[in-house]
Design an enzyme around this catalytic site. Structure first.
Site, PDB file in Angstrom:
ATOM      1  N   CYS A 271       0.752  -1.111  -0.167  1.00  0.00           N
ATOM      2  CA  CYS A 271       0.075  -0.017   0.130  1.00  0.00           C
ATOM      3  C   CYS A 271       0.803   1.238   0.065  1.00  0.00           C
ATOM      4  O   CYS A 271       1.340   1.500  -0.994  1.00  0.00           O
ATOM      5  CB  CYS A 271      -0.976   0.072   1.098  1.00  0.00           C
ATOM      6  SG  CYS A 271      -2.404   0.943   0.639  1.00  0.00           S
TER       7      CYS A 271
ATOM      8  N   HIS B 199      -3.765  -5.184   0.415  1.00  0.00           N
ATOM      9  CA  HIS B 199      -3.227  -5.610   1.672  1.00  0.00           C
ATOM     10  C   HIS B 199      -3.338  -7.251   1.632  1.00  0.00           C
ATOM     11  O   HIS B 199      -4.266  -7.649   2.322  1.00  0.00           O
ATOM     12  CB  HIS B 199      -3.925  -4.988   2.935  1.00  0.00           C
ATOM     13  CG  HIS B 199      -3.956  -3.608   2.899  1.00  0.00           C
ATOM     14  ND1 HIS B 199      -2.682  -3.088   3.816  1.00  0.00           N
ATOM     15  CD2 HIS B 199      -4.338  -2.400   2.563  1.00  0.00           C
ATOM     16  CE1 HIS B 199      -2.833  -1.733   3.668  1.00  0.00           C
ATOM     17  NE2 HIS B 199      -3.718  -1.245   3.085  1.00  0.00           N
TER      18      HIS B 199
ATOM     19  N   GLU C 189      -1.692  -8.909   3.480  1.00  0.00           N
ATOM     20  CA  GLU C 189      -1.607  -9.570   4.914  1.00  0.00           C
ATOM     21  C   GLU C 189      -3.029  -9.843   5.485  1.00  0.00           C
ATOM     22  O   GLU C 189      -2.788 -10.502   6.658  1.00  0.00           O
ATOM     23  CB  GLU C 189      -0.820  -8.742   5.730  1.00  0.00           C
ATOM     24  CG  GLU C 189      -1.696  -6.956   6.201  1.00  0.00           C
ATOM     25  CD  GLU C 189      -1.464  -6.227   5.114  1.00  0.00           C
ATOM     26  OE1 GLU C 189      -1.320  -6.426   4.014  1.00  0.00           O
ATOM     27  OE2 GLU C 189      -1.662  -4.957   5.444  1.00  0.00           O
TER      28      GLU C 189
HETATM   29  N1  GLN Z   1      -1.953   6.844   2.946  1.00  0.00           N
HETATM   30  C1  GLN Z   1      -1.956   5.944   1.354  1.00  0.00           C
HETATM   31  C2  GLN Z   1      -3.508   6.203   0.787  1.00  0.00           C
HETATM   32  O1  GLN Z   1      -4.379   6.719   1.352  1.00  0.00           O
HETATM   33  C3  GLN Z   1      -1.817   4.655   1.616  1.00  0.00           C
HETATM   34  C4  GLN Z   1      -2.980   3.840   2.494  1.00  0.00           C
HETATM   35  C5  GLN Z   1      -2.492   2.668   3.208  1.00  0.00           C
HETATM   36  O2  GLN Z   1      -1.231   2.181   3.249  1.00  0.00           O
HETATM   37  N2  GLN Z   1      -3.076   1.813   3.684  1.00  0.00           N
HETATM   38  O3  GLN Z   1      -3.855   5.835  -0.319  1.00  0.00           O
END
Ligand code: GLN
Length: 550
Positions: free
Chosen positions: A381, A507, A509
Site C-alpha cells: 500500500c 493488503h 496480509e
Molecule cells: N495513505 C495512502 C493512501 O491513502 C496509503 C494507505 C495505506 O497504506 N493503507 O492511499
C-alpha cells in the site's frame, strides 16, 4: 438451533481474549461445527478506521470493506466462517443506529433509553449471526468487566439468554491469576472479585479461563471453583506461551475446554481433527534456516501497528521451513542513521501501509537501498506508493517526485488522489475499501507466485499510481504486473531485473493464514531464504580463504 458463547474479560485488559475466542472457534470447527465469530467493542468511535495505531493497533479490513478491530484478524486466521460487517459492532455504531431510528420517528413518541432501546439494538446485532447454517456464534465483549462503557453490552448478553433459553448460551470469562513474587504464590482474589462483579450484573460464568504465568495448583483451582460458583473442571488454566501463540488451542484441548463446551450446549462431539496444528508446531520447532526481515514503518515500538504483517511473515516462514526474525525499524531512524547502518544485515526489507508524512523519506531511502543492493523487497500500500516515488526520483530522474498526499504542489505527482475521492471530505469509511479484483501479467513474479492471473485482494487507500507516468516507468524497466481488470488502476509494481522487488496497492496480509501462507508473502520469504543461503556461501568462501592456524 444456533447456540451462543459469550466471552468476557476481567481483572486487566490484554489477556488475549481475542486469541482465546479464536482458538475456541477453531476447535469447534475442527470438531465439525459451523461457527461464526463476533466482537462487540465498547468505544464510541463508529469503527476503528479513524483511530491511530497508538490507540488501537492495526485496523483489520474485511472482504466487504468494513474496517474492524484487530481481533477479527485472529478470528480469520484461526477459523473459516465468513466475517462481515455484522461481525464487529461498537457502541458508536449501536448509538448511531438507535439515534437514526429516533430521528425517523420509529420509536413512536417513546422516551429512548439504554434499557431497552440500546440493549435491544445490541441483541439484534447478535441475532443477525444466527441461522440454519450456524451451529455456534461466539461473541467476544471488548474491555474489562467493571468498565462503565461496557455495561450495556453486559446487560444485553445477560438478557440474551432469557430470550433464547439458558440452555443455548454459555458464558466464558477470562481472568488473570497473578504470581506475587514477594509472597511467592499465585493469587486468586482478583479472579474472585472479577467474577463477583459479573454476578452482580446477573451473569454467572460457566467456564473460567485463568491466564497465568505459572501452573495453578489443584488447591487454587478448587478455591476459585468454590468462590466463583463453577465446577472444578470448568476452571481452566491458560498458561503464558513463551514459544508460540499456536500452542494456545492445543493447551485448551488438553484441558478439555472444547469437550466441556459441547457438553454444556448439547452440541454433538465430533472427532477433533487437530493434526494440521500439531504439524504447524512441529515445523515451527524445526526450522531449516533463520532469516532476518526488516519491517520499516512509521511505528516501531508498537507491536500491534502492523499485526497482520508480522503474522503473515511468520506464516510464510512456516511455509518455507524458515524461522523469520522480524526487526521493527522506525523509518525516521533510517532518515537519521542512513540505511547502510540499519539495514545491511537483513535478508529482506518490507515497507507496510500507512498514512501521514512522518518517516516517508526514510521509507524511500530504505527502498532505494533494497533496489540497489538487490535485497528482496516487498512494499504494501503506502509501501508501493513509496516505491513509485523512489523509482521516479532515482531511476527516471524526476526530481521532487512525490505523492500529493504529502506534497500538494510536487512537480511530479506520481501518486495522486483516486478520482472518486476528489470530492469526499468525511474521514470515516470513505476510502477505496474491501475486496477488488485484479488481473496479473502472465510470467511476472506476481502471476508466478499466485499461480493464476486473476486475483481478489482487500484494499484500504485514497491515493493511487498516476497513469500519466506509466510509460516513463515502463521505459526504465518497471513492470506493472497487476492492474484492475479494465487496466485503469495500478495494483502491482515489480522489477524484473531484481531478484524480488514487488509492491502492491492492496493488503495481502489480511488473507494469510498459518496453514495457508499468502502466496506473495511465501514468495518474498522464499527469495529472502535464497539470499540468506547465497550470503552464507559467500561468507563460507571468505572463511575458506582465511589462513587456518596450525
Ligand atoms: N495513505 C495512502 C493512501 O491513502 C496509503 C494507505 C495505506 O497504506 N493503507 O492511499
Amino acid at each position: 438451533m444456533t447456540k451462543h458463547i459469550f466471552v468476557t474479560g476481567g481483572v486487566v485488559s490484554s489477556l488475549g481474549k481475542g486469541l482465546t475466542s479464536a482458538s475456541v472457534g477453531m476447535l469447534l470447527e475442527q470438531r465439525g461445527l459451523r461457527v461464526r465469530m463476533q466482537k462487540l467493542d465498547p468505544y464510541i468511535n463508529v469503527d476503528p478506521g479513524t483511530m491511530s495505531p497508538y490507540q488501537h493497533g492495526e485496523v483489520y479490513v474485511l472482504d466487504d470493506g468494513s474496517e474492524t478491530d484487530l481481533d477479527l484478524g485472529h478470528y480469520e486466521r484461526f477459523t473459516n466462517g465468513p466475517l462481515t460487517r455484522d461481525s464487529n459492532y461498537t457502541t458508536g455504531q449501536i448509538y448511531l443506529s438507535v439515534i437514526n431510528k429516533e430521528r425517523r420517528g420509529e420509536f413512536l413518541g417513546k422516551t429512548v433509553q439504554v434499557i431497552p432501546h440500546i440493549t435491544n439494538e445490541i441483541k439484534a446485532c447478535i441475532h443477525k449471526l444466527r441461522g440454519d447454517d450456524v451451529d455456534v456464534v461466539i461473541t467476544e465483549v471488548g474491555g474489562t468487566v467493571g468498565d462503565i462503557e461496557s455495561l450495556p453490552f453486559m446487560e444485553a448478553i445477560r438478557q440474551f439468554s432469557l430470550d433464547v433459553g439458558k440452555e443455548n448460551c454459555l458464558y466464558m470469562h477470562l481472568t488473570l491469576v497473578p504470581y506475587l513474587k514477594a509472597a511467592g504464590e499465585l493469587k486468586t482474589k482478583p479472579t474472585q472479585h472479577s467474577v463477583g462483579q459479573l454476578r452482580e450484573i446477573g451473569i454467572q460464568p460457566d467456564i473460567l479461563i485463568c491466564r497465568t504465568e505459572r501452573s495453578i495448583s489443584r488447591e487454587d483451582r478448587e478455591k476459585i471453583a468454590l468462590f466463583c460458583n463453577v465446577p472444578l473442571e470448568a476452571v481452566i488454566e491458560e498458561k503464558d506461551k513463551d514459544f508460540s501463540i499456536y500452542e494456545v488451542p492445543l493447551s485448551l484441548v488438553d484441558n478439555k475446554l472444547d469437550e466441556q463446551i459441547c457438553k454444556k450446549l448439547g452440541l454433538p462431539l465430533g472427532r477433533l481433527n487437530i493434526d494440521p496444528w500439531r504439524d504447524l508446531l512441529h515445523r515451527l520447532r524445526n526450522p531449516r534456516e533463520e532469516i532476518g526481515i526488516a519491517v520499516v514503518g512509521k511505528y516501531a515500538e508498537h507491536r500491534d501497528a502492523y499485526k497482520s504483517i508480522y503474522e503473515s511473515l511468520d506464516h510464510a516462514g512456516l511455509h518455507n521451513h524458515a524461522q523469520v526474525r522480524i526487526q521493527r525499524i522506525q523509518a525516521e531512524e533510517v532518515e537519521r542513521e542512513g540505511p547502510e547502518r540499519l539495514l545491511s544485515g537483513y535478508d529482506g526489507i518490507l515497507i507496510p501501509g500507512g498514512f501521514g508524512e512522518r518517516g516517508i523519506e526514510g521509507k524511500v531511502e530504505s527502498i532505494r537501498f533494497a533496489r540497489e543492493r538487490q535485497i528482496p523487497f516487498f512494499g504494501i500500500c503506502l509501501g508501493m506508493q513509496c516505491a513509485a516515488i523512489e523509482f521516479a526520483r532515482n531511476v527516471i530522474g524526476l526530481g521532487g517526485a512525490h505523492s500529493t498526499e504529502f506534497s500538494k504542489d510536487t512537480p511530479h505527482p506520481v501518486i495522486c488522489l483516486l478520482d472518486e475521492q476528489k470530492t469526499i471530505t468525511d474521514m470515516g469509511g470513505t476510502m477505496r475499501l474491501g475486496t477488488q479484483p485484479a488481473k496479473l501479467e502472465p510470467g511476472s513474479h506476481a502471476a508466478n507466485s499466485y499461480g493464476t492471473t486473476k486475483i481478489d485482494e482487500r484494499h484500504r487507500h485514497r491515493y493511487e499510481f498516476n497513469n500519466v507516468y506509466r510509460q516513463q516507468f515502463t521505459a526504465h524497466g518497471m513492470q506493472f504486473s497487476g492492474t484492475s481488470p479494465d487496466g485503469s488502476l495500478v495494483e502491482i509494481l515489480e522489477l524484473p531485473s531484481h531478484p524480488w522487488f514487488l509492491a502492491v496497492q492492496f493488503h495481502p496480509e489480511f488473507k494469510s493464514k498459518p496453514i495457508k501462507a499468502h502466496p506473495l508473502f511465501a514468495a518474498f520469504i522464499a527469495a529472502a531464504v535464497e539470499r540468506h543461503k547465497s550470503r552464507g556461501s559467500e561468507r563460507g568462501k571468505v572463511l575458506e580463504q582465511q589462513p587456518v592456524d596450525g
